[in-house]
Design an enzyme around this catalytic site. Sequence first.
Site, PDB file in Angstrom:
ATOM      1  N   CYS A  68       0.839  -1.201   0.000  1.00  0.00           N
ATOM      2  CA  CYS A  68       0.000   0.000   0.000  1.00  0.00           C
ATOM      3  C   CYS A  68       0.876   1.254   0.000  1.00  0.00           C
ATOM      4  O   CYS A  68       1.551   1.538  -0.987  1.00  0.00           O
ATOM      5  CB  CYS A  68      -0.971  -0.040   1.171  1.00  0.00           C
ATOM      6  SG  CYS A  68      -2.413   1.023   0.972  1.00  0.00           S
ATOM      7  N   HIS A 111      -3.651  -5.781   1.306  1.00  0.00           N
ATOM      8  CA  HIS A 111      -3.360  -6.089   2.703  1.00  0.00           C
ATOM      9  C   HIS A 111      -3.899  -7.474   3.057  1.00  0.00           C
ATOM     10  O   HIS A 111      -4.874  -7.944   2.476  1.00  0.00           O
ATOM     11  CB  HIS A 111      -4.041  -5.076   3.625  1.00  0.00           C
ATOM     12  CG  HIS A 111      -3.463  -3.709   3.584  1.00  0.00           C
ATOM     13  ND1 HIS A 111      -2.263  -3.374   4.167  1.00  0.00           N
ATOM     14  CD2 HIS A 111      -3.939  -2.560   3.033  1.00  0.00           C
ATOM     15  CE1 HIS A 111      -2.019  -2.090   3.989  1.00  0.00           C
ATOM     16  NE2 HIS A 111      -3.026  -1.562   3.301  1.00  0.00           N
TER      17      HIS A 111
END
Length: 485
Positions: free
Chosen positions: A330, A427
């Site tokens: 991310c 994630h």
Amino acid sequence: MTRAIMIQGAGSNVGKSMLVAGIARACVRRGLSVAPFKPQNMSNNAAVTADGGEIGRAQALQARACGREPLVDMNPVLLKPETDTGAQVIVQGQRFATLRARDYGKQKGQLLPAVLDSFYRIAKGADLVLIEGAGSPAEVNLRDGDIANMGFAEAANVPVALIGDIDRGGVIAQLVGTHAVLPADDRALIKAFAVNKFRGDTSLFAKGMETIAERTGWADLGVIPWFADAWRLPAEDVMDIASHKGGDIKIAVPRLNRIANFDDLDPLSATPGVSVEVIQPGRPLPGGADLIVIPGSKSTIADLADFRRQGWDIDLTAHVRRGGHVLGICGGYQMLGTEVIDTDGIEGPPCRVAGLGLLNVVTTMKPQKRLARTTATYLPTGDEVSGYEIHLGETTGPDTENGWLSIGDRTEGASSKNGQILGCYLHGLFDADAFRTAYLSRLGKAVSAHNYADSVEDTLDALADHLETHMDIDKLLSLASPIQA
């Protein structure tokens, strides 16, 4: 009839989140339908819910302990700090505003109707709602407009059990002092107390418990010993990530100033033979690491600047030159590129900044946040990975042609040509045992098999056993009161 009780703390980090999870699992095993609820949380460690929003990661673990899917109503107000004085405000799963602390303090009372709305929805179909407070009710300077502790307890008319933390010392003062400073109406809502994180023979604190009960009039729920396996559960705070040194595989993680969604580290930390070390600011990235993971960030551009101030960019370059692997997730993925473009001022003043230059990609910040629970395939092996996306920005460039995950008909992530540097937006991918084993095997060292999901479930059960032994759960349940909407 649905009943409810609120667990508040005499301070921050007294163990409220874990206690709620353990009590929830104990009550579920007794045959009750249980739901967790936290009116207001402050955390950059968020979870994407089944209904398409985001809540604090702790409430997602509590939902798991209850055998429920996480829902936005379990944590209707989530504060995600972006600077030292301001935070993004998430209401019922969606971005509401970005406010300075003083402005939020003036407006938080206006969110009470939304909080109560979520509470009553969560209560439907449950036998018991376990409510977690935030911080401490003794912060009476924050009482006006409060929705996190006594303000919510008063509005919903729910009783409170107060938890003290003996590990930090002064637990009698914590609990008796809270009783002393609270206004009479708030004090009357507290029905019981417990002392958490005791090390040693709990009988040695019997006189202390008597003193607290005599000075407050609250019921004694017990002294709860330190739960040694707490590290096996997903961490709410990055400082709770267990660093197990001595494993053959050494993973280093720079502790970003606005680190976010670091639950990616939990399965790695729990894997036998893996050492995960969180590197604090002021320390160099270690030269002997096999893998450096750059985690998510709530403020990519600010954390990228801080990364350079720490000299970590130099350490990272040396690590790569030695043949070490790098994974950016991310915000960490965005930092690894050649440039981050924020001409719309999403994260601050409009700007374009140079990235770390280890991946040939460019990230452009966009105002629309992507929230999605996602299933992907790890292309080198075909292993399935389930996780979530929660980010601003789009990343493009030549190295995305070397994407190493597939999501539906698109590839995800980017890779350097030699495969040494990887980045992605997904994630939670290390929760998948087969993928985790396959990925770590790329580091050239043997990896032990480990079922992460089973270990979390076993630890929740062990936590429930621990509380059944040391906490008077029957008394706690007897104090829970019917919910009256």
